[in-house]
Design a protein around this motif. Structure first.
Motif, PDB file in Angstrom:
ATOM      1  N   SER A 148       0.824  -1.206   0.176  1.00 41.17           N
ATOM      2  CA  SER A 148       0.055   0.093  -0.276  1.00 41.17           C
ATOM      3  C   SER A 148       0.896   1.287   0.003  1.00 41.17           C
ATOM      4  N   VAL A 149       2.250   1.245   0.288  1.00 45.54           N
ATOM      5  CA  VAL A 149       3.146   2.474   0.420  1.00 45.54           C
ATOM      6  C   VAL A 149       3.760   2.484  -0.918  1.00 45.54           C
ATOM      7  N   THR A 150       3.680   1.713  -1.894  1.00 46.04           N
ATOM      8  CA  THR A 150       4.525   1.878  -3.112  1.00 46.04           C
ATOM      9  C   THR A 150       4.685   3.285  -3.590  1.00 46.04           C
ATOM     10  N   THR A 151       3.510   3.706  -3.967  1.00 50.61           N
ATOM     11  CA  THR A 151       3.699   5.284  -4.471  1.00 50.61           C
ATOM     12  C   THR A 151       4.396   6.125  -3.517  1.00 50.61           C
ATOM     13  N   ASP A 152       4.328   6.187  -2.190  1.00 54.52           N
ATOM     14  CA  ASP A 152       5.010   6.868  -1.223  1.00 54.52           C
ATOM     15  C   ASP A 152       6.293   6.635  -1.138  1.00 54.52           C
TER      16      ASP A 152
ATOM     17  N   HIS B 104      11.277  -2.802 -10.840  1.00 54.90           N
ATOM     18  CA  HIS B 104      10.661  -3.415  -9.360  1.00 54.90           C
ATOM     19  C   HIS B 104       9.647  -2.446  -9.076  1.00 54.90           C
ATOM     20  N   PHE B 105       9.559  -1.366  -9.161  1.00 54.93           N
ATOM     21  CA  PHE B 105       8.225  -0.490  -8.792  1.00 54.93           C
ATOM     22  C   PHE B 105       7.231  -0.506  -9.861  1.00 54.93           C
ATOM     23  N   GLU B 106       7.574  -0.706 -11.266  1.00 51.85           N
ATOM     24  CA  GLU B 106       6.669  -0.735 -12.182  1.00 51.85           C
ATOM     25  C   GLU B 106       5.836  -1.904 -12.048  1.00 51.85           C
ATOM     26  N   ALA B 107       6.376  -2.933 -11.592  1.00 53.42           N
ATOM     27  CA  ALA B 107       5.518  -4.254 -11.365  1.00 53.42           C
ATOM     28  C   ALA B 107       4.574  -4.168 -10.230  1.00 53.42           C
ATOM     29  N   ARG B 108       4.643  -3.423  -9.410  1.00 52.50           N
ATOM     30  CA  ARG B 108       3.829  -2.965  -8.098  1.00 52.50           C
ATOM     31  C   ARG B 108       2.957  -1.852  -8.268  1.00 52.50           C
ATOM     32  N   LEU B 109       2.901  -1.117  -9.304  1.00 52.93           N
ATOM     33  CA  LEU B 109       2.160   0.165  -9.433  1.00 52.93           C
ATOM     34  C   LEU B 109       0.890  -0.421 -10.212  1.00 52.93           C
TER      35      LEU B 109
ATOM     36  N   TYR C 139       1.402   4.680 -13.625  1.00 55.60           N
ATOM     37  CA  TYR C 139       2.841   4.505 -14.234  1.00 55.60           C
ATOM     38  C   TYR C 139       3.485   6.052 -14.558  1.00 55.60           C
ATOM     39  N   SER C 140       2.660   7.005 -14.556  1.00 55.00           N
ATOM     40  CA  SER C 140       3.141   8.411 -14.812  1.00 55.00           C
ATOM     41  C   SER C 140       4.338   8.594 -13.781  1.00 55.00           C
ATOM     42  N   MET C 141       4.111   8.103 -12.487  1.00 52.23           N
ATOM     43  CA  MET C 141       5.048   8.259 -11.474  1.00 52.23           C
ATOM     44  C   MET C 141       6.589   7.864 -11.848  1.00 52.23           C
ATOM     45  N   LEU C 142       6.721   6.869 -12.545  1.00 55.40           N
ATOM     46  CA  LEU C 142       8.011   6.452 -12.862  1.00 55.40           C
ATOM     47  C   LEU C 142       8.922   7.513 -13.849  1.00 55.40           C
TER      48      LEU C 142
END
Length: 815
Positions: A602-606, A665-670, A675-678
């Protein structure tokens, strides 16, 4: 009248003469009427209109002022004569029109006399017909109609008898309801009350003796409602409080028992249960929370089991109603086909304003006729049949309740009272009930989550949750997520209160997690002397696990890792990286961020935002310390050497190498919408490349300033090589020794190509200043010898043998 008419006909001219005269008169009348102004012919002509009045009677004709009285009087008289003339024309035309239609008037009068004669004859014929019909009625119909009256009277007596039986049955309703309630037969009692109320409203409406029974039955319904609610509540309490397994305690006992087992808590000093709970350490408090979640899960399973039973009953009723409707439709189709074949001739027999078919249906006429015939033939003097000999169709009523054979309940009176269809729940109401049952389960889940939130918040008052380390918070987060998933599987909907609290606490944890590591990185950078550090074996294992696709901190190995000696460089996918100690720890910190995302999705984006901030901080701070020479003041370095710069560049290249891995790693969990955060990683990569380019430019600039200083004093004279070129070669060798072991060979070659370009530029400038040209003279020979010495020394350096220096560019082109 006829004589007058004949006389008028004699006076009138013949027809042909009349027609010619009529035509002439018509033309003359049209001409006369044209003299009359059109205003008098308008349908809306009215003298009360001022405009119309002024048009007909101009005021100028009545003005007698100014000595013009005689002329005005004449005008007024002339106007009066003109209006009289118009009136005469109209009257003559009206009289003419009346005269033209006089024959039609007299013809109508003659027809009226003939019609009166016809009516007189008709009245006489009707009187004779009535006399004949009266005789026929007396001789042929009176006896038969008397028989029908008797049959109707008999049928009415049967209906009265059935009404009395029904009243006797209704009279027994209240005692019967009491008997049913004594055995907790609530459904039967409610059915009996509903059918009795329907009978009172339809069959027995207006019966004075039952005027209070309806209100009494309503009170009984309310009493039964309260009794059912009380019994259901009692059942619910007992069911929810019973243990589902051995030694399973109810919720209220859970916290008290857990706290009472802790010896360190003095219940005499700390009185409040919440204060006692706050004295638990994390393992004790975590076990308590786990126990509470377990009890909540059991509670919801009990609630769901009970509601499933109710829900299944509702669905079975809906299914039964559907089948009943299908059977009724089939029955209605059959009845419609049967009714079309009924003989309806008897409906035209009328007696005293009443259709016979309304008094007797076909099913009633046939048994009555048979019964009457049999009685007449068997015993003419016998009495009418008693109630015991009445056939079944005769003993039934015409009420709608006798036609609806859906459900019935037997009463002591022996009469079946049908269930009132209006009192049953409709499919829509049953559907709402099913939804309400599901909403009740949702509410139970929400209550459990709210209680869990209250428990968490009471413990978080002293900052307990914010002080948890990563391992403890991850353990807590997984427990809460497991409970949220369990309740969602039970109830079919995710409750948001506990999830919101988890996200809030996770946000606080992320902030603290990030601040701790950013502070740690800041301290490491402030104490970094930018010297090459040895690489412990555990860090080599760390990067090896990343190369194998495992983005997480490896588990500690016993014995073998501690005996391995540290390496001089870090080997990443076959490439050697000379790094400082801060970068090794930074890689470990980066993996901690990635592992935290795996543990708390749940904290992936943060975490992505915080990690981007950490990488940006490392880039900017290292730039300040090395390129900006901040390390001179912070650490106390004497100078920023080329080795420091090359080492900094290599460290940045190592981080750049791992940015695509981190991004994947983060892309697989978003979620796709996130995806724009990448793009943060793209910006960071660009910043790092710019920083690396700036370091390379700085190394070139160092040698450029050296070339400018040395070559500006260069003189073309013996000995060869000159002191200037020997000094330049010495500095180039030092530069090579400083960076060759730090940077890859291809980067070293590219860097020395740029340095050589700077060297050629300065040498060319100095030769131009000295007016030395490529003419084969003595000075040209000396310069060529110095350049050859420079080229030989440079290509003798390791890794630069095949470097294309292109020294011919130092000479000016011949014009």
């Amino acid at each position: 009248r006829e004589k007058i008419h004949e006389r008028c006909k004699n006076i009138c001219p013949p027809k042909d003469t009349f027609d010619r005269t009529l035509l002439h008169t018509h033309d003359k009348s049209r001409t006369d009427l044209e003299q009359v102004p059109k205003i008098f012919m308008k349908p809306d002509f009215a003298l009360d209109d001022s405009l119309t009045f002024n048009s007909v009677l101009p005021w100028s004709h009545f003005n007698t002022a100014g000595g013009k009285g005689n002329r005005d009087a004449a005008s007024s008289k002339l106007l009066q004569e003109k209006l009289s003339h118009y009136l005469d024309i109209v009257e003559v035309n009206i009289a003419h029109q009346i005269s033209l239609r006089s024959e039609a008037f007299f013809h109508a009068m003659t027809s009226q006399h003939e019609l009166q004669d016809y009516l007189k004859k008709t009245s006489q014929a009707v009187k004779m017909l009535r006399d004949k019909i009266a005789q026929i009625d007396k001789v042929m119909c009176e006896g038969s109609l008397h028989i029908l009256r008797l049959a109707l009277t008999r049928n009415n007596c049967v209906k009265v008898y059935n009404k009395l039986k029904l009243m006797a049955t209704v009279h027994q309703t209240q005692p019967t309801v009491q008997v049913l309630l004594s055995t907790s037969e609530f459904v039967g009692a409610l059915d009996l009350i509903a059918t009795t109320q329907e009978v009172l409203q339809q069959e027995l409406q207006g019966i004075h003796s039952f005027r209070h029974l309806g209100s009494q039955l309503c009170e009984l319904e309310k009493l039964i409602d309260k009794m059912m609610i009380a019994e259901f509540s009692t059942y619910s309490h007992s069911d929810l409080n019973r243990p589902l397994e051995d030694d399973c305690q109810i919720l209220e006992e859970c916290v008290i028992n857990k706290v009472s087992q802790i010896e360190e808590i003095d219940t005499d000093v700390v009185v409040k249960l919440a204060d006692q709970m706050r004295m638990l350490n994390f393992p004790q408090w975590f076990d308590l929370l786990k126990d509470i979640f377990s009890k909540f899960t059991i509670f919801l399973q009990r609630v769901k089991a009970t509601l499933n039973i109710i829900h299944s009953v509702v669905l079975s009723v809906l299914d039964k109603n559907q089948r009943t409707r299908e059977l009724e439709e089939i029955s209605q189709q059959k009845n419609a086909a049967k009714d079309n074949s009924l003989d309806t001739e008897v409906a035209y027999l009328i007696h005293e304003g009443m259709f016979i078919s309304d008094a007797f249906s076909e099913s009633e006429l046939t048994p009555i006729a048979v019964d009457t015939t049999s009685q007449r033939n068997a015993s003419p003097n016998s009495e009418p049949c008693s109630s015991d000999s009445v056939s079944e169709p005769e003993c039934t009523t015409d009420s709608s309740s006798s036609k609806e054979q859906t459900s019935s309940s037997a009463t002591p009176g022996g009469v079946d009272i049908m269930v009132n269809e209006d009192m049953k729940l409709t499919d829509l109401e049953l559907g709402k009930l099913a939804n309400n049952i599901q909403e009740l389960l949702y509410s139970a889940s929400d209550i459990c989550h709210d209680r869990a939130v209250k428990f968490l918040m009471s413990r978080a008052k002293d900052g307990f949750l914010e002080k948890l380390n990563s391992t403890e918070f991850i353990t807590l987060s997984r427990l809460m997520e497991t409970f949220i998933l369990d309740t969602e599987q039970i109830c079919g909907r995710k409750s948001m209160s506990l999830l919101g609290t988890l996200q809030s606490q996770a946000h606080k944890f992320v902030n603290r997690f990030h601040e701790e590591r950013k502070t740690k990185l800041s301290l490491l950078l402030d104490n970094e002397r930018w010297k090459q550090a040895d690489v412990p074996a555990e860090f080599q294992d760390l990067v090896d696990s990343i190369a194998d696709g495992k983005i997480a901190l490896p588990e500690k190995k016993s014995g073998a890792t501690e005996e391995r000696k540290p390496a001089e460089v870090l080997i990443v996918e076959g490439q050697q990286y000379a790094v400082v100690g801060t970068v090794l720890l930074l890689i470990r910190i980066i993996l901690e961020y990635c592992q935290c995302v795996d543990n708390i999705p749940s904290v992936t984006t943060d975490m992505l935002t915080r990690l981007s901030d950490l990488l940006k901080y490392f880039n900017s701070r290292s730039c300040q310390l090395v390129l900006g020479a901040g390390a001179l003041q912070v650490v106390g370095l004497k100078t920023i050497t080329t080795k420091n710069l090359a080492l900094s560049s290599r460290c940045l290249q190592l981080i750049v190498h791992y940015i695509p891995v981190i991004r994947a790693h983060f892309e697989a969990r978003l979620q796709p919408k996130q995806y724009s955060m990448l793009r943060h990683f793209d910006h960071i990569t660009k910043d790092y490349h710019d920083h690396i380019a700036e370091i390379s430019a700085k190394l070139v600039a160092i040698m450029d300033s050296l070339f400018d200083k040395l070559l500006s004093k260069y003189e073309v004279k013996a000995p060869v090589p000159s002191a200037c070129f020997r000094n330049i070669c010495k500095q180039m060798t030092k530069m090579h020794e400083a960076i060759f072991d730090l940077l890859p060979e291809e980067q070293t070659q590219m860097l020395f190509l740029r340095i050589n370009a700077s060297y050629k530029l300065h040498l060319k400038k100095q030769l131009s200043h000295l007016n030395v040209i490529n003419d084969g003279g003595p000075q040209n020979g000396l310069v060529t010898a110095d350049v050859a010495f420079y080229t030989g020394n440079l290509q003798a350096l390791k890794g630069l043998k095949d470097l294309d220096l292109n020294m011919a560019e130092i000479w000016e082109q011949k014009r």
